[in-house]
Design an enzyme around this catalytic site. Structure first.
Site, mmCIF file in Angstrom:
data_model
loop_
_atom_site.group_PDB
_atom_site.id
_atom_site.type_symbol
_atom_site.label_atom_id
_atom_site.label_comp_id
_atom_site.label_asym_id
_atom_site.label_seq_id
_atom_site.Cartn_x
_atom_site.Cartn_y
_atom_site.Cartn_z
ATOM 1 N N GLU A 92 7.006 -20.077 -44.697
ATOM 2 C CA GLU A 92 7.407 -20.243 -43.246
ATOM 3 C C GLU A 92 6.085 -19.798 -42.439
ATOM 4 O OE1 GLU A 92 12.037 -20.783 -42.773
ATOM 5 O OE2 GLU A 92 11.435 -18.780 -42.800
ATOM 6 N N CYS A 105 2.474 -16.016 -36.913
ATOM 7 C CA CYS A 105 2.753 -15.325 -37.791
ATOM 8 C C CYS A 105 2.609 -16.061 -39.084
ATOM 9 C CB CYS A 105 4.198 -14.810 -37.595
ATOM 10 S SG CYS A 105 4.834 -13.757 -39.050
ATOM 11 N N CYS A 112 8.840 -12.365 -52.029
ATOM 12 C CA CYS A 112 8.149 -11.122 -52.014
ATOM 13 C C CYS A 112 8.846 -10.190 -53.188
ATOM 14 C CB CYS A 112 8.295 -10.423 -50.878
ATOM 15 S SG CYS A 112 7.833 -8.675 -50.669
ATOM 16 N N CYS A 116 12.527 -4.699 -49.484
ATOM 17 C CA CYS A 116 12.921 -3.869 -48.706
ATOM 18 C C CYS A 116 14.315 -4.406 -48.041
ATOM 19 C CB CYS A 116 11.905 -4.020 -47.466
ATOM 20 S SG CYS A 116 10.167 -3.629 -48.053
ATOM 21 N N CYS A 119 15.233 -6.911 -44.922
ATOM 22 C CA CYS A 119 14.119 -8.086 -44.930
ATOM 23 C C CYS A 119 14.917 -9.134 -45.853
ATOM 24 C CB CYS A 119 12.740 -7.445 -45.255
ATOM 25 S SG CYS A 119 11.647 -8.804 -45.640
ATOM 26 N N CYS A 336 11.200 -10.970 -37.083
ATOM 27 C CA CYS A 336 10.794 -10.074 -38.132
ATOM 28 C C CYS A 336 11.881 -9.626 -39.166
ATOM 29 C CB CYS A 336 10.320 -8.675 -37.465
ATOM 30 S SG CYS A 336 9.821 -7.779 -38.689
HETATM 31 S S1 SF4 Z 1 9.119 -6.210 -45.378
HETATM 32 FE FE1 SF4 Z 1 9.959 -8.250 -46.738
HETATM 33 S S2 SF4 Z 1 8.113 -9.443 -47.079
HETATM 34 FE FE2 SF4 Z 1 7.418 -7.471 -46.351
HETATM 35 S S3 SF4 Z 1 6.980 -6.194 -48.354
HETATM 36 FE FE3 SF4 Z 1 9.329 -5.648 -47.721
HETATM 37 S S4 SF4 Z 1 10.570 -7.229 -48.445
HETATM 38 FE FE4 SF4 Z 1 8.397 -7.827 -48.729
#
Ligand code: SF4
Length: 351
Positions: A92, A105, A112, A116, A119, A336
């Site tokens: 995306e 962006c 990933c 986190c 996220c 975000c």
């Molecule tokens: S914020 Fe999301 S995209 Fe960025 S490193 Fe952490 S898990 Fe990965």
């Protein structure tokens, strides 16, 4: 099937089409059409002979990425694109029109690996790195779709799917092509790479891409809390990253941005603010407070705006520049931490 050359740099483009060119300058002409003029249809390359255009079209194309979905925010006209890559993977990107500029962006990975807790991308796991030319093609595709809306200066942020420093070589090569004054020519000063702190690559970034801006995703000044929010803290602790930032910040021409997602009862007390100031002392900085974009299934909650203001005030009182991010595209999940949402999210627990 025609080979799609979109996103290739001068060298790789030459390796692919060199044998059908008859003059040295033709490669430069083609490069200019794509990257300077952003014309992607070979039959519009008017200063190139018809014969060469035909030969090019027989085997090659400069096609934008396939769009699977475009969502347009009713609130602020942000546009989120779901693109499909040649192997069927999806990424995306977001086009965000603002008063005085347009931000784009970009994603750097499919998914990933860092997980986190605030996220959604992290929840989908890691699929693969984007190749440098896929990153460039992603940008050119967004620019091509929005070619009627490019009247303001463009800022690029690597804040989409993935951790850019975990795909360092490809991100670096993409930025080299994106900033080429003879091509796309976006100033490195208008590019921000956001990282959670992959220490070894952070050092390379600070050495090798001095004009590209850095945003460091902090989210808690306490290692224990950070470990719970961001498992990366176990391998690449904040302390080491801050030592590095302190060392290099003297050589940088800009102030590092510290990003801080405001999570109710987790990292939003004045004790957090005070510790934040203490451990970042000596690093010229700006702080960007980000209201958490709640997603279904998360046990994390957003801090109330009143409390975010209070938190910001603490830094202002200490003469630190602080902004509160006005998240764009909330209604289309383009803000975000919301990219590539899955619907079946399991409960996420902050121990
Ligand atoms: S914020 Fe999301 S995209 Fe960025 S490193 Fe952490 S898990 Fe990965």
């Amino acid at each position: 099937m025609k080979k799609n050359l979109l996103g290739m740099d001068f060298q790789e483009l030459g390796e692919n089409i060199g044998n059908i060119l008859t003059k040295n300058y033709q490669l430069k002409q083609i490069y200019h059409w794509i990257y300077k003029k952003k014309v992607l249809e070979i039959d519009k390359f008017t200063n190139i002979s018809k014969n060469l255009r035909e030969k090019l079209s027989e085997n090659f194309s400069f096609s934008p990425l396939k769009i699977i979905e475009e969502k347009i925010s009713r609130e602020d006209q942000s546009r989120k694109y779901l693109f499909e890559l040649e192997d069927g993977e999806r990424i995306e990107a977001v086009f965000i029109p603002q008063r005085d500029r347009t931000s784009i962006c970009l994603s750097s990975q499919v998914g990933c690996k860092f997980g986190c807790k605030f996220c959604l991308t992290g929840l989908m796991g890691f699929r693969r790195n984007l190749k440098y030319r896929e990153i460039v093609a992603q940008l050119l595709s967004v620019l091509h779709i929005n070619r009627e809306r490019l009247d303001k200066r463009i800022n690029l942020v690597f804040m989409g799917m993935g951790e850019p420093l975990d795909n360092y070589e490809n991100v670096k090569r993409a930025i080299k092509l994106i900033t080429d004054p003879d091509g796309i020519s976006i100033s490195p000063k208008r590019i921000t790479v956001s990282t959670i702190g992959i220490t070894n690559y952070l050092e390379r970034f600070l050495n090798e891409m001095k004009d590209v801006k850095l945003a460091f995703s902090m989210n808690s000044p306490f290692s224990g809390v950070r470990k719970e929010l961001m498992p990366v803290e176990k391998k690449f602790p904040l302390k080491k990253n801050l030592e590095l930032l302190r060392k290099y910040s003297k050589k940088l021409k800009y102030r590092i941005t510290f990003e801080y997602i405001m999570l109710k009862g987790v990292n939003d007390s004045l004790k957090d603010a005070s510790e934040f100031l203490k451990i970042t002392r000596g690093i010229p900085k700006k702080i960007n407070l980000i209201p958490f974009n709640y997603f279904e299934g998360s046990e994390l909650q957003p801090t109330e705006m009143e409390k975010i203001e209070e938190f910001a005030e603490y830094f202002r009182d200490h003469r630190i520049v602080v902004t509160i991010r006005d998240s764009k595209g909330k209604d289309i999940k383009a803000s975000c931490g919301n990219l590539f949402a899955k619907t079946d999210i399991k409960k996420i627990k902050l121990k």
